[in-house]
Scaffold this active site. Structure first.
Site, PDB file in Angstrom:
ATOM      1  N   LYS A 257     134.706  75.595   5.171  1.00 34.23           N
ATOM      2  CA  LYS A 257     135.518  73.826   5.001  1.00 34.23           C
ATOM      3  C   LYS A 257     134.591  72.811   4.441  1.00 34.23           C
ATOM      4  CE  LYS A 257     139.971  74.489   7.316  1.00 34.23           C
ATOM      5  NZ  LYS A 257     139.603  75.920   7.508  1.00 34.23           N
TER       6      LYS A 257
ATOM      7  N   GLU B 110     145.218  65.291   6.433  1.00 35.82           N
ATOM      8  CA  GLU B 110     145.979  65.992   7.563  1.00 35.82           C
ATOM      9  C   GLU B 110     145.742  67.136   7.768  1.00 35.82           C
ATOM     10  OE1 GLU B 110     146.588  69.014   5.003  1.00 35.82           O
ATOM     11  OE2 GLU B 110     147.283  67.362   4.135  1.00 35.82           O
TER      12      GLU B 110
ATOM     13  N   SER C 193     134.659  83.434   7.684  1.00 33.48           N
ATOM     14  CA  SER C 193     134.785  82.172   7.531  1.00 33.48           C
ATOM     15  C   SER C 193     133.978  81.229   7.846  1.00 33.48           C
ATOM     16  CB  SER C 193     135.859  82.034   6.669  1.00 33.48           C
ATOM     17  OG  SER C 193     137.370  82.203   7.836  1.00 33.48           O
TER      18      SER C 193
HETATM   19  C1  LIG Z   1     140.964  77.052   7.626  1.00 30.67           C
HETATM   20  C2  LIG Z   1     140.658  78.463   8.147  1.00 30.67           C
HETATM   21  C3  LIG Z   1     140.079  79.058   7.140  1.00 30.67           C
HETATM   22  C4  LIG Z   1     141.881  78.955   7.004  1.00 30.67           C
HETATM   23  O1  LIG Z   1     141.984  78.476   5.487  1.00 30.67           O
HETATM   24  P1  LIG Z   1     141.656  78.898   3.719  1.00 30.67           P
HETATM   25  O2  LIG Z   1     141.687  78.346   2.683  1.00 30.67           O
HETATM   26  O3  LIG Z   1     142.751  79.898   3.494  1.00 30.67           O
HETATM   27  O4  LIG Z   1     139.952  79.598   3.241  1.00 30.67           O
HETATM   28  C5  LIG Z   1     140.552  80.251   7.605  1.00 30.67           C
HETATM   29  N1  LIG Z   1     139.070  80.872   8.392  1.00 30.67           N
HETATM   30  C6  LIG Z   1     138.161  79.666   8.681  1.00 30.67           C
HETATM   31  C7  LIG Z   1     137.578  80.083  10.143  1.00 30.67           C
HETATM   32  C8  LIG Z   1     139.248  78.766   9.018  1.00 30.67           C
HETATM   33  O5  LIG Z   1     138.379  77.001   9.294  1.00 30.67           O
END
Ligand SMILES: *Cc1c(COP(=O)(O)O)cnc(C)c1O
Length: 418
Positions: A85, A107, A382
């Site tokens: 993010k 949000e 992620s």
């Molecule tokens: C917010 C989040 C996601 C989901 O968001 P995408 O827009 O689909 O990438 C995935 N993994 C983590 C660790 C997140 O914080």
């Protein structure tokens, strides 16, 4: 094709009063894209503030266990604030500076995007207001604490179901009232154009790095790339590095929740069985057209996932198009499978994936053994799992945790830590 559309999907369904704001946003984004020094400024910022380039780690123990492809993990968990993010919010921060605006709003459901946005606002000296459903404010105390300490105002939204979709409405109302000073920081590759294009552009830094890194480490392209899909930003981020490489299969993994037949999931594109229709259907909501989880009257359904970041009714219009065209294959992982993959990854590699990311691990583990050892696969991690400590601890504390988490999927996602 109309601008802002990806095949049948996307668009910009925004109230007339915001048209000028969107025109300005489109213009500034186009200028930034055309200016190589802007991208360099972004790359330098991410290097000095957010540990980029993030490493690509060979998971030797997991590779040995599955006996097939070499398993590599792209480490987005090592970003500042613990997830991909940061790429998006810091990029949008640079655009806000270019526009000369002084305030940002966002949000947030679980609070991760709120913390990332508040962090960016502190760094860039911007005022910041975060809208959050009152229900979520109660459930996510630590994130609310950090947002406030970072200088943001957190507004609990008490209307409707007091969760994410009500917070989205409130944030839009604020934007309409304050559009001259304020930028809306979209958290993923959804919403009205240009947000999907803009967020995907910043997140492509993941795929560009990964392509270079896998060629250096493995000498050839990966056979498959796996990413979890909430809104779709980390998936679009890594996929863009390989979009033109037809031999690289791109696999998106949605939240299977308690199972695709239970109705308690957030799988919009994955069909329950080959030949079946997915649970999502085409619709227009929240400013764009995509596959939504809705009933036949267009009422949005309740979704469920152990991973708050994947628990969303819509999906990126870009991914809807890539799925429809067959470029991206979609799959789903259940809550119980996610806990198993998480346990295995922690014990084998000393890495704690976020619950969201663990969905991608599930699918990669299912398939790694099908491929020969000369092949490589890449899993996009992620984010890091530290934020999930209470959810994970709750699921694991019973000695027969596997049975426990299957039976109690809903409860452990919702219960606050005590
Ligand atoms: C917010 C989040 C996601 C989901 O968001 P995408 O827009 O689909 O990438 C995935 N993994 C983590 C660790 C997140 O914080």
């Amino acid at each position: 094709m109309k601008p802002g559309y990806y095949g049948n999907w996307g668009g910009a369904f925004v109230p007339e009063i915001l048209h000028e704001t969107f025109r300005q946003l489109n213009a500034v984004f186009a200028e930034a894209q055309a200016d190589p020094s802007f991208w360099q400024q972004y790359v330098d910022l991410m290097a000095s503030y957010s540990c980029r380039p993030t490493p690509l780690t060979l998971a030797e123990n997991l590779t040995r266990r599955f006996g097939g492809a070499q398993i590599y993990i792209k480490r987005e968990d090592l970003n500042h604030t613990g997830a991909h993010k940061a790429n998006n919010v810091m990029g949008q921060g640079l655009l806000v500076r270019r526009m000369g605006k002084t305030r940002v709003i966002a949000e947030t459901g679980a609070g991760q995007h709120g913390v990332a946005t508040a962090t960016m606002a502190a760094k860039f000296g911007l005022a910041c207001t975060i809208y959050m459903g009152e229900e979520d404010v109660q459930r996510q105390r630590p994130n609310v604490f950090w947002m406030e300490k970072l200088g943001a105002t957190v507004v609990p939204v008490t209307s409707g179901s007091r969760t994410l979709k009500d917070a989205i409405n409130e944030a839009f109302r604020d934007w309409v009232a304050n559009m001259d000073s304020t930028h809306y920081v979209m958290g993923t590759v959804c919403g009205p154009h240009p947000f999907p294009a803009m967020v995907a552009w910043f997140q492509k830094i993941i795929g560009e790095e990964t392509r270079r890194q896998i060629l250096a480490a493995h000498g050839r392209l990966p056979a498959r790339v796996y990413a979890c899909v909430g809104g779709g930003s980390n998936a679009m981020g890594i996929f863009q590095g390989f979009m033109a490489d037809e031999e690289v299969e791109l696999v998106g993994v949605e939240a299977g929740g308690k199972g695709l037949t239970t109705g308690q999931h957030a799988a919009r594109l994955t069909a329950e069985e080959a030949g079946n229709h997915p649970a999502g259907t085409p619709g227009v909501a929240q400013g764009y057209k995509t596959m939504f989880l809705q009933d036949s009257d267009g009422q949005m359904k309740d979704t469920h996932s152990v991973a708050a970041g994947l628990d969303y009714i819509g999906v990126s219009p870009m991914l809807a198009d890539l799925w429809e065209g067959g470029r991206v294959r979609m799959a789903a992982a259940t809550d119980a499978e996610v806990m198993e993959a998480l346990q295995l990854t922690m014990a084998s590699e000393g890495i704690i994936p976020a619950l969201e990311s663990a969905h991608a691990f599930v699918q990669a583990f299912r398939e790694a053994g099908e491929l020969p050892p000369e092949a490589a696969i890449v899993i996009n991690q992620s984010g890091r799992g530290d934020k999930d400590i209470f959810t994970i601890a709750h699921a694991f504390k019973d000695p027969s945790w596997q049975a426990f988490i299957r039976a109690k999927g809903e409860e452990y996602a919702k219960e606050p830590a005590s």
